[in-house]
Scaffold this motif. Sequence first.
Motif, PDB file in Angstrom:
ATOM      1  N   UNK A 187     -21.891 -23.466 -30.328  1.00  0.00           N
ATOM      2  CA  UNK A 187     -21.395 -23.295 -29.169  1.00  0.00           C
ATOM      3  C   UNK A 187     -21.114 -24.424 -28.248  1.00  0.00           C
ATOM      4  N   UNK A 188     -20.080 -24.831 -27.825  1.00  0.00           N
ATOM      5  CA  UNK A 188     -19.908 -26.106 -26.888  1.00  0.00           C
ATOM      6  C   UNK A 188     -20.325 -25.834 -25.381  1.00  0.00           C
ATOM      7  N   UNK A 189     -21.006 -26.621 -24.989  1.00  0.00           N
ATOM      8  CA  UNK A 189     -21.303 -26.792 -23.600  1.00  0.00           C
ATOM      9  C   UNK A 189     -20.509 -27.713 -22.876  1.00  0.00           C
ATOM     10  N   UNK A 190     -20.048 -27.093 -21.907  1.00  0.00           N
ATOM     11  CA  UNK A 190     -18.582 -27.801 -21.147  1.00  0.00           C
ATOM     12  C   UNK A 190     -19.067 -29.019 -20.337  1.00  0.00           C
ATOM     13  N   UNK A 191     -20.090 -29.447 -20.312  1.00  0.00           N
ATOM     14  CA  UNK A 191     -20.423 -30.113 -19.316  1.00  0.00           C
ATOM     15  C   UNK A 191     -20.266 -31.840 -19.587  1.00  0.00           C
ATOM     16  N   UNK A 192     -19.145 -32.052 -20.169  1.00  0.00           N
ATOM     17  CA  UNK A 192     -18.870 -33.716 -20.394  1.00  0.00           C
ATOM     18  C   UNK A 192     -19.492 -33.951 -22.067  1.00  0.00           C
ATOM     19  N   UNK A 193     -19.338 -35.171 -22.188  1.00  0.00           N
ATOM     20  CA  UNK A 193     -19.849 -35.813 -23.190  1.00  0.00           C
ATOM     21  C   UNK A 193     -21.023 -36.573 -23.265  1.00  0.00           C
ATOM     22  N   UNK A 194     -21.947 -36.649 -24.459  1.00  0.00           N
ATOM     23  CA  UNK A 194     -23.187 -37.297 -24.407  1.00  0.00           C
ATOM     24  C   UNK A 194     -23.164 -38.115 -25.782  1.00  0.00           C
ATOM     25  N   UNK A 216     -30.361 -39.448 -30.788  1.00  0.00           N
ATOM     26  CA  UNK A 216     -30.540 -38.422 -31.694  1.00  0.00           C
ATOM     27  C   UNK A 216     -29.160 -37.638 -31.484  1.00  0.00           C
ATOM     28  N   UNK A 217     -28.616 -37.260 -32.487  1.00  0.00           N
ATOM     29  CA  UNK A 217     -27.443 -36.494 -32.606  1.00  0.00           C
ATOM     30  C   UNK A 217     -27.815 -34.931 -32.697  1.00  0.00           C
ATOM     31  N   UNK A 218     -29.205 -34.618 -33.163  1.00  0.00           N
ATOM     32  CA  UNK A 218     -29.386 -33.092 -33.111  1.00  0.00           C
ATOM     33  C   UNK A 218     -30.856 -33.052 -32.816  1.00  0.00           C
ATOM     34  N   UNK A 219     -31.269 -32.014 -32.116  1.00  0.00           N
ATOM     35  CA  UNK A 219     -32.578 -32.096 -31.869  1.00  0.00           C
ATOM     36  C   UNK A 219     -33.097 -30.440 -31.574  1.00  0.00           C
ATOM     37  N   UNK A 220     -34.273 -30.245 -31.854  1.00  0.00           N
ATOM     38  CA  UNK A 220     -34.673 -28.766 -31.371  1.00  0.00           C
ATOM     39  C   UNK A 220     -35.912 -28.848 -30.586  1.00  0.00           C
ATOM     40  N   UNK A 221     -35.710 -27.898 -29.545  1.00  0.00           N
ATOM     41  CA  UNK A 221     -36.714 -27.899 -28.468  1.00  0.00           C
ATOM     42  C   UNK A 221     -38.118 -27.022 -28.830  1.00  0.00           C
ATOM     43  N   UNK A 230     -34.680 -23.915 -29.734  1.00  0.00           N
ATOM     44  CA  UNK A 230     -33.137 -24.085 -29.357  1.00  0.00           C
ATOM     45  C   UNK A 230     -32.758 -25.274 -29.761  1.00  0.00           C
ATOM     46  N   UNK A 231     -31.432 -25.361 -30.567  1.00  0.00           N
ATOM     47  CA  UNK A 231     -30.970 -26.707 -31.316  1.00  0.00           C
ATOM     48  C   UNK A 231     -29.918 -27.029 -30.556  1.00  0.00           C
ATOM     49  N   UNK A 232     -29.997 -28.362 -30.206  1.00  0.00           N
ATOM     50  CA  UNK A 232     -28.749 -28.957 -29.495  1.00  0.00           C
ATOM     51  C   UNK A 232     -28.282 -29.878 -30.337  1.00  0.00           C
ATOM     52  N   UNK A 233     -27.056 -30.365 -30.335  1.00  0.00           N
ATOM     53  CA  UNK A 233     -26.373 -31.435 -31.057  1.00  0.00           C
ATOM     54  C   UNK A 233     -25.380 -31.997 -30.460  1.00  0.00           C
ATOM     55  N   UNK A 234     -24.744 -33.249 -30.802  1.00  0.00           N
ATOM     56  CA  UNK A 234     -23.829 -34.014 -30.274  1.00  0.00           C
ATOM     57  C   UNK A 234     -22.598 -34.156 -31.504  1.00  0.00           C
ATOM     58  N   UNK A 235     -21.597 -33.860 -31.105  1.00  0.00           N
ATOM     59  CA  UNK A 235     -20.438 -34.259 -32.141  1.00  0.00           C
ATOM     60  C   UNK A 235     -20.302 -35.590 -32.421  1.00  0.00           C
ATOM     61  N   UNK A 236     -20.146 -36.046 -33.834  1.00  0.00           N
ATOM     62  CA  UNK A 236     -20.091 -37.217 -33.786  1.00  0.00           C
ATOM     63  C   UNK A 236     -18.547 -37.980 -33.329  1.00  0.00           C
TER      64      UNK A 236
END
Length: 93
Positions: free
Chosen positions: A38-45, A1-6, A10-16
């Motif tokens: 807003x970017x979360x700075x804990x690396x990439x997924x 999943x590249x985007x998901x809502x909890x 709260x919506x999270x996404x992964x940059x393609x």
Amino acid sequence: TRIDCGLFGVVYGVGVSTAYVFYRAGITEANPMGTNWIKITDGTLQYVSCGLYGCWGVNSVYSVFLRANVTPQNPAGICAFPSLVSHIMLKLS
């Protein structure tokens, strides 16, 4: 999943192209689209999924990560168990 809502909206996404992890800021009942990412700075997924206990992610080498305590007031949460879960899952398979 590249985007998901909890559970709490709260919506999270992964940059393609970058695989950086983002959350959507400014989501309210009056503005369900939010205002910006807003970017979360804990690396990439590669994948992300949000649920009751936080947002889970998997990186390119299949390590599993959890961001716990994700709420509308604190959408970034905290990095709770970096890569620990993948070692448990490997032992079970």
